[in-house]
Design an enzyme around this catalytic site. Structure first.
Site, PDB file in Angstrom:
ATOM      1  N   LEU A  93       0.952  -1.318  -0.056  1.00  0.00           N
ATOM      2  CA  LEU A  93       0.038   0.061  -0.087  1.00  0.00           C
ATOM      3  C   LEU A  93       0.958   1.305  -0.061  1.00  0.00           C
ATOM      4  O   LEU A  93       1.590   1.227   0.761  1.00  0.00           O
ATOM      5  CB  LEU A  93      -0.864  -0.029   1.035  1.00  0.00           C
ATOM      6  N   SER A  94       0.988   1.989  -0.954  1.00  0.00           N
ATOM      7  CA  SER A  94       1.701   3.117  -1.291  1.00  0.00           C
ATOM      8  C   SER A  94       1.616   3.943  -0.283  1.00  0.00           C
ATOM      9  O   SER A  94       0.753   4.211   0.357  1.00  0.00           O
ATOM     10  CB  SER A  94       1.734   3.685  -2.523  1.00  0.00           C
ATOM     11  N   ALA A  95       2.654   4.725   0.044  1.00  0.00           N
ATOM     12  CA  ALA A  95       2.953   5.747   1.120  1.00  0.00           C
ATOM     13  C   ALA A  95       1.671   7.022   0.857  1.00  0.00           C
ATOM     14  O   ALA A  95       1.247   7.459  -0.219  1.00  0.00           O
ATOM     15  CB  ALA A  95       3.998   6.619   1.078  1.00  0.00           C
TER      16      ALA A  95
END
Length: 388
Positions: A93-95
């Site tokens: 889950l990207s930043a």
């Protein structure tokens, strides 16, 4: 298990942290609203992974609910690793800050048709769907297991998003036609031309460029090129179906160097310290020497740096404690000299920041530039054709 009240507290803390970091896009208030409507935890698996300095270890929600929530919400600039294969992260889950920035760069409007490339857990597709409306987002994921899980999460959130299993780098939009926006969640060194063909003239493509940075391209009116500026720094998972990217760890440097003694050595009358934390410099070097992998470390004499090309060439910059460094190099090319020349050029240009760079893509070539599209071109390797 983390309670609903606990999760609400974590979500609120993330919202405040994003505000404190000025990470909410001022011109796109819908992004903050979408984060609240489709929260990050609703698209997270029950097991996340944490790096302990030596390996990725599981963080299970049922066993360590606070640790699990901390991985999701703890740092606005850090991704939450959701899948590990062969000891390395393969999905995340990207930043939050990067997701918000990339969605801002898309310039999404209600009714836009969007191709979300790299579904992962389904969160970015969900955020886009909140903006564009039902049935306006199609997402492609190469991993059948991830695709199935994302379908379930999107359905549970009440969002009408089509998730297709397949390789998005080798073909057009599922269902045919063109989209208004393309949002990629995995890194490519070169943009597949199929992506440009998939987007209408005037449409936008936002994607992570290789090991560092994300870019927003606008497709030309004639559809025969796409050009745009760097939007920020980010590190994303690489395209699983593309050429392997050289590892960024010290072990990869040792693998390239082996037991070889330097072929050349000389004194540098500059301190390697800026290579550690000056990200505008590091981005300029990434543009000038795109296959150079750079890593740094400290000892009692200061910052040291190690460089390799993932093949046979390497260099080491060893601090001497007096503002100078020894430069040791080996292999068929002098990659350390390439790096220091690029550093000199960046200084001569007045130390431009990362936002002063951009990329142009055509059917036959693509290149990075500095200062504007007419600036000096830095060629980027073309992607392999589908099936190669």
């Amino acid at each position: 298990m983390t309670s609903a009240d606990d999760l609400a507290g974590y979500r609120a803390a993330l919202d405040r942290a994003m505000a404190a970091e000025q990470a909410w896009p001022a011109g796109a208030p819908w992004v903050r609203e979408a984060f609240a409507a489709v929260p990050r935890d609703a698209f997270a698996p029950e097991r996340l992974w944490r790096w302990d300095g030596r390996a990725y270890l599981p963080v299970d929600r049922a066993v360590d609910p606070e640790g699990w929530a901390g991985e999701l919400f703890g740092v606005v600039h850090t991704a939450a690793v959701t899948q590990v294969r062969d000891g390395l992260p393969s999905s995340s889950l990207s930043a939050p800050a990067v997701v918000a920035d990339m969605l801002d760069g898309l310039r999404l409007e209600p009714g836009h048709r969007v191709w979300d490339v790299g579904t992962g857990q389904g969160w970015t597709a969900a955020l886009a769907a909140r903006r564009t409306g039902a049935g306006r987002v199609v997402s492609t994921e190469v991993d059948p297991g991830l695709a199935a899980a994302a379908r379930g999460r999107l359905a549970a959130a009440g969002l009408d998003v089509e998730v297709v299993t397949g390789n998005a780098s080798g073909g057009g939009v599922p269902g045919g036609g063109q989209v208004d926006r393309l949002h990629a969640t995995y890194a490519v060194e070169a943009v597949p031309w199929a992506w440009v063909e998939a987007v209408r003239p005037g449409g936008r493509i936002v994607y992570p460029w290789g090991r560092l940075g994300h870019v927003a391209l606008t497709v030309a009116d004639d559809g025969r090129s796409a050009t745009g500026w760097v939007q920020g720094l980010a590190q994303f998972m690489a395209d699983r179906c593309g050429p392997a990217q050289a590892s960024t760890g010290y072990a990869a440097y040792r693998a390239v160097r082996g037991d070889a003694e330097p072929d050349t050595e000389r004194l540098l009358t500059r301190d390697p310290a800026p290579l550690e934390g000056d990200w505008d410099l590091r981005f300029a070097l990434r543009v000038a020497v795109p296959d150079a992998v750079l890593l740094t470390g400290r000892d009692e004499d200061g910052v040291n740096a190690w460089v390799h090309d993932g093949d046979r060439s390497w260099a080491a910059l060893t601090a001497r404690g007096d503002g100078t460094a020894g430069l040791y190099q080996g292999g068929p090319r002098r990659i350390g000299d390439e790096l220091t020349r690029a550093w000199d050029e960046w200084e001569e240009l007045g130390r431009p920041d990362r936002y002063d760079y951009g990329i142009t893509v055509t059917p036959d070539a693509q290149w990075a530039w500095q200062g504007g599209p007419d600036g000096p071109p830095r060629p980027i390797a073309r992607p392999a054709p589908p099936g190669a």
